[in-house]
Design an enzyme around this catalytic site. Sequence first.
Site, PDB file in Angstrom:
ATOM      1  N   LYS A  69      58.351  31.035 -14.789  1.00  0.00           N
ATOM      2  CA  LYS A  69      58.640  29.600 -14.916  1.00  0.00           C
ATOM      3  C   LYS A  69      57.328  28.839 -15.105  1.00  0.00           C
ATOM      4  O   LYS A  69      56.326  29.142 -14.446  1.00  0.00           O
ATOM      5  CB  LYS A  69      59.371  29.113 -13.655  1.00  0.00           C
TER       6      LYS A  69
ATOM      7  N   SER B  83      66.577  23.555 -12.107  1.00  0.00           N
ATOM      8  CA  SER B  83      65.537  23.303 -13.070  1.00  0.00           C
ATOM      9  C   SER B  83      65.001  24.550 -13.772  1.00  0.00           C
ATOM     10  O   SER B  83      64.387  24.432 -14.824  1.00  0.00           O
ATOM     11  CB  SER B  83      64.372  22.586 -12.390  1.00  0.00           C
TER      12      SER B  83
ATOM     13  N   SER C 146      67.354  25.215  -7.681  1.00  0.00           N
ATOM     14  CA  SER C 146      66.860  25.484  -9.032  1.00  0.00           C
ATOM     15  C   SER C 146      66.767  26.946  -9.442  1.00  0.00           C
ATOM     16  O   SER C 146      66.513  27.230 -10.613  1.00  0.00           O
ATOM     17  CB  SER C 146      65.489  24.850  -9.232  1.00  0.00           C
TER      18      SER C 146
HETATM   19  N1  GLN Z   1      68.554  19.813  -8.848  1.00  0.00           N
HETATM   20  C1  GLN Z   1      67.706  19.537  -7.737  1.00  0.00           C
HETATM   21  C2  GLN Z   1      66.783  18.385  -8.064  1.00  0.00           C
HETATM   22  O1  GLN Z   1      66.927  17.854  -9.109  1.00  0.00           O
HETATM   23  C3  GLN Z   1      66.934  20.767  -7.332  1.00  0.00           C
HETATM   24  C4  GLN Z   1      65.740  21.022  -8.142  1.00  0.00           C
HETATM   25  C5  GLN Z   1      64.978  22.228  -7.676  1.00  0.00           C
HETATM   26  O2  GLN Z   1      65.479  23.045  -6.917  1.00  0.00           O
HETATM   27  N2  GLN Z   1      63.728  22.309  -8.111  1.00  0.00           N
HETATM   28  O3  GLN Z   1      65.945  18.012  -7.312  1.00  0.00           O
END
Ligand code: GLN
Length: 486
Positions: free
Chosen positions: A77, A152, A176
């Site tokens: 990532k 994400s 994410s």
């Molecule tokens: N969807 C969540 C957010 O927007 C989690 C994101 C993540 O785990 N990095 O914060």
Amino acid sequence: MLQSTASAIREDVASGRVSAVEVCRAFLDRTTAVNAALNAFNLVTSERALAQAAEIDRRRAAGQTLGVLAGVPVAIKDNLCVRGMTTTASSRILEHFVPPYDATVVARLAAADAVVIGKTNCDEFAMGSSNENSAFGPVRNPWAQDRTPGGSSGGSAAAVAARCAPLALGSDTGGSIRQPAGFCGVVGLKPTYGRVSRYGLLAFASSLDQIGPFTHTVRDAALALSAIAGADPSDATASREAVPDFAASLTGDIKGLRIGVPRAFVADGVDAGVRAAFDAAIGTLRGSGAQLVDIELPHARYAIPVYYLVATAEASSNLARYDGVRYGYRSARDKDQNLKQMYSRTRDEGFGAEVKRRIMLGTYVLSAGYYDAYYLKAQQVRTLVRQDYQQAFEKVDVIAMPTSPIPPFRLGERTGDPLQMYLADVFTVSANLAGLPAISVPCGFSEGHLPVGLQLTGRMFDEATLLRAADAYERETDWHAQAPAI
Ligand code: GLN
């Protein structure tokens, strides 16, 4: 070969049945072939990967013992630092940032002889649930290209699902890893808070962030976790807890294992197809000898507001460092600009809309006058959320929920309504608030052949039991072996 697991590739490379270079070339070719459609990678590092693979082959020929991930192509990532590779967090503000060091997880993968093939697209600074907040465009779901892969870590999930790599790393602050794994029909593991070093992870919310693997099988996730976990002098939050050989705990036996189901919590707002797949999945677990136990998580419904207060507060602080002085983008020089204007223009031009929204929300909840009402209150309710789990784990060993209440939605469908986007994180954020390990495994398809994920959550540092349960489920099903027709 593209369908192989990381474990199988390692065996084949170590025994000489196939060379690391052949493996690497096959996955690179696949990546090149599908990435134009998927946009899963921000960077593909073919030459460097092939050189590393050739070195592994040379060492094998010289009779040296190879690492536990020898020759396994991995995708990283783009919020994890790899020395000499641009690491952007999918943000304009870091578009040309080349870190001078490796994240600890990257160094550990290298020590295990895995081969990095590139950096994957994600939501900007990991803020999002659809990968639509990337400065470099959204990733497309390999199962349905008009849909989101989740976020994400959408690029990492899509890369594994599309067979560009059998293993990828992501980060999980509120879901994410698990949510995109669920949306893409692959396995995604968020380890216990502190299990894996975050040194070299571009921080989003430091009390929630964890790094973990995407794979096709639970066994591969166990193998990868053993390789990356453990204490690290460079990260004081990385636990000294002993790291077992997680693959050894995959006995297939879950007779008598108590699996908690928070029925009231998962009753509302769950898509019918997701619900049916989830019900069938817990039925399968029962069929394997597990005992299903009704549990309550009375404060779970506050997890979304608590998460979006804590995460934005920490993000506003962590992202203060991107001011154009030391890292990445700086706005074009203007003779009228003083230092403060330079900061503000750099941040205005460098950050995308969602990141700005989070910085503003976080700054607000931390500001004098609002701190007690929002941030402090959120911390108190966070404790209640954690206590719910502690109580539940007195009578169960693992907790089952859907990973997401909804199937992968269409690109553009939810971008106009951030609150709807946030609400869909309802089943994933509480594991981060409580610091618990959780995994998403493929558990079927909803209408239109869209993947559904089963989420299992375990006790602190008890990934062994969590993985055993997930693997036992996987043995009874073949969802994980299905591949999208891209
Ligand atoms: N969807 C969540 C957010 O927007 C989690 C994101 C993540 O785990 N990095 O914060």
